[in-house]
Design an enzyme around this catalytic site. Structure first.
Site, PDB file in Angstrom:
ATOM      1  N   GLY A   1       6.010  21.418  10.572  1.00 31.83           N
ATOM      2  CA  GLY A   1       7.213  20.631  10.810  1.00 31.83           C
ATOM      3  C   GLY A   1       8.213  20.680   9.680  1.00 31.83           C
ATOM      4  O   GLY A   1       8.943  19.707   9.456  1.00 31.83           O
TER       5      GLY A   1
ATOM      6  N   HIS B   1       0.836  -1.206   0.000  1.00 28.67           N
ATOM      7  CA  HIS B   1       0.000   0.000   0.000  1.00 28.67           C
ATOM      8  C   HIS B   1       0.870   1.254   0.000  1.00 28.67           C
ATOM      9  O   HIS B   1       1.916   1.288   0.643  1.00 28.67           O
ATOM     10  CB  HIS B   1      -0.905  -0.009   1.235  1.00 28.67           C
ATOM     11  CG  HIS B   1      -2.060   0.933   1.137  1.00 28.67           C
ATOM     12  ND1 HIS B   1      -1.931   2.297   1.240  1.00 28.67           N
ATOM     13  CD2 HIS B   1      -3.376   0.695   0.940  1.00 28.67           C
ATOM     14  CE1 HIS B   1      -3.121   2.862   1.124  1.00 28.67           C
ATOM     15  NE2 HIS B   1      -4.013   1.918   0.936  1.00 28.67           N
TER      16      HIS B   1
END
Length: 567
Positions: free
Chosen positions: A165, A83
């Site tokens: 971030g 995935h």
């Protein structure tokens, strides 16, 4: 009063090590205030999808703790799976279930994303409803290049950098990867059962309804050449249902074909609209929908909206109990066609309610409630009884409205009475909530007396807590008074316009409402007497006196109407 409930479905990049998965889910549950609904690990994808629900603040805290524990346990430098992924916590969507909007969830998601970046030093993207721009609404855009592209994306201060971030790619990011936090509407996975074994016909129906539709062909609509646009893409004829994806398949277990559908936004295409449209398209192809299978869980509003929709189609009152509305939705869409459909096991709100169920007065029998009131315990007392009397008044007004809606010869007035009954149900529900709320307010005062009072600081804290608890215990019966006042318009309307055979019931409803208001007024006054803030106490008692005066006037006027009709 509707509880605020949010669902969270984080996807963690570990689907093989059960010990790691357990550590993460334990961290989520340990935060408190949430119910873990499902843990679905995948061996090939090396990914686990976790589902939990709770109030907004508890869900955000649980999500943060899950992300934190995943960052401590999962090393993305070693991760391999089928995935797409870019971090230890790959995605973390917040989903509104009840009492909260998608926009509010988006703000919660942005707050969570900022906290993950600030406290855990994990680069965080915001997607779907929480996205900072249109491109980032698409998760695939945020995750482009996956984990391996992070060094380049962190250096791209314009297009690829995270929302929170931003910093140079370092060992910390190499270990945790990045996370995408978003907000989206609830996705319902549903299969519509067909009286055929033909996958081709099921597919045809799916293509008729799904938003993407089907390719446009030259000549023969089945075998003709697919037409392309200038860029070489297939030209598509859209289906009739927005926010849906669908395909047809054959289920050997059941021996039938199904239209398998994902409804990605039930605000755009509600479940009952999808059901009716699949029925319509199936009928046009000589196929019949025999029932519906919901895969996983469903928010309560989807079934309530469906039940009310089918009631209105029958010209029946929607002002009936929640249980009856859901039962009608189940039968109308054939949710029990293949196997039993138990709302307590399929509806998110009920599962959360059952997980945190406390003993409630309103769950007692009539006899049990009377006996509990008569016991030596000081609660429930007059405040709870007042709220219950108000609820009974609302129930009587609602009953007359429902009887009137279904009265022979009054079919053209069904909607008029349905509106009254629906309002009555809302008032009754609010007053039933106040039955337990009044007792809880009393118990809050009792809890203050157990607080320590050895030091000046403890005494001050105790005094402040007692004032706050006393104020709340004064406000709750005032809310009972205000809610009970809403009973009078219901009973007056039914005394004037409702079924004449039930006019006495409307009168009794008005009597109950007056008793509720006057009883709650006594509780406002006795609790206000304990407040140190006399200005607030005087304001609350003045408001209570005014409501009591108006209640007596309302009752008198309604009883005059009732007595005139009785003769």
């Amino acid at each position: 009063m509707e509880k605020r409930i949010v669902e969270c479905v984080p996807n963690f990049s570990e689907g093989r090590d059960q010990a790691v998965i357990h550590e993460i889910t334990s961290a989520i549950e340990a935060s408190g205030g949430v119910k873990l609904l499902d843990v679905d690990p995948g061996e090939a994808t090396n990914r686990t999808v976790v589902t939990f629900v709770g109030d907004p603040e508890s869900v955000v805290e649980a999500a943060f703790r899950g992300v934190k524990r995943a960052a401590e346990l999962i090393d993305m430098r070693k991760h391999k799976g089928a995935h797409p992924r870019m971090g230890a916590t790959d995605v973390c969507p917040l989903i509104p279930i009840a009492g909260i909007t998608l926009e509010e969830c988006a703000e919660l998601a942005r707050r969570l994303a900022r906290r993950i970046a600030d406290e855990l030093s994990i680069p965080t993207y915001c997607y779907e409803a929480a996205a900072s721009n249109e491109q980032r609404r698409n998760l695939a855009f945020c995750r482009k290049g996956e984990y391996e592209a992070l060094p380049e994306k962190m250096a791209d201060t314009e297009g690829g950098a995270p929302d929170y971030g931003v910093r140079s790619f370092d060992e910390g990011i190499a270990r945790t990867g990045a996370t995408a936090v978003g907000a989206r509407d609830f996705l319902i996975a549903v299969n519509f059962n067909l009286n055929t074994t033909s996958t081709r016909r099921a597919n045809a129906i799916a293509f008729d309804v799904r938003e993407k539709g089907r390719p446009v062909r030259e000549g023969n609509p089945i075998t003709g050449k697919i037409l392309k646009d200038a860029d070489g893409n297939n030209i598509m004829r859209p289906g009739t249902l927005k926010a849906t994806k669908a395909i047809g398949w054959f289920i050997e277990e059941y021996g039938i074909a199904q239209v398998s559908m994902n409804i990605t936004n039930i605000g755009i295409t509600p479940l009952h609209v999808a059901f009716d449209e699949v029925c319509r398209k199936a009928d046009a192809r000589g196929v019949r929908v025999t029932g519906t299978e919901i895969v996983g869980l469903v928010p309560k509003r989807a079934l309530i909206d469906a039940g009310k929709y089918f009631l209105r189609k029958q010209h029946r009152s929607v002002g009936i109990s929640e249980e009856e509305i859901i039962r009608l939705a189940v039968k109308s869409m054939g949710l029990d066609d293949l196997k039993e459909f138990n709302p307590r096991e399929k509806v998110i709100e009920y599962m959360l309610e059952d997980a945190h169920r406390e003993s409630r007065l309103i769950d007692l029998t009539c006899k049990g409630f009377a006996e509990e009131t008569a016991s030596e315990s000081p609660a429930p007392g007059g405040g709870s009884i007042s709220a219950y009397m108000g609820a009974l008044g609302a129930a009587l007004g609602t009953m007359v409205a429902n009887l009137s809606s279904h009265k022979a010869g009054w079919d053209d007035r069904w909607e008029e009475f349905s509106d009254v009954a629906e309002e009555g149900q809302q008032v009754m529900g609010e007053l039933l909530h106040l039955v337990d709320e009044d007792t809880a307010a009393f118990n809050r005062i009792m809890a203050v007396f157990a607080m320590p009072k050895s030091t000046p600081e403890e005494k001050a804290a105790r005094a402040a807590a007692l004032e706050a608890a006393t104020l709340y215990a004064t406000q709750v019966p005032l809310r009972t008074m205000e809610a009970s006042m809403r009973v009078f318009p219901l009973t007056e309307a039914m005394a004037r316009e409702g079924n004449p055979n039930s006019v006495s019931d409307a009168g009794v409803g008005a009597l109950a409402a007056r008793s509720a208001v006057l009883g709650a007024c006594l509780n406002v006054k006795i609790n206000a007497a304990g407040l140190k803030d006399r200005a607030t106490a005087d304001e609350l008692t003045a408001r209570a006196d005014e409501l009591a005066r108006r209640a007596c006037e309302e009752e008198s006027r309604i009883l005059e109407i009732v007595n005139q009709k009785i003769g």
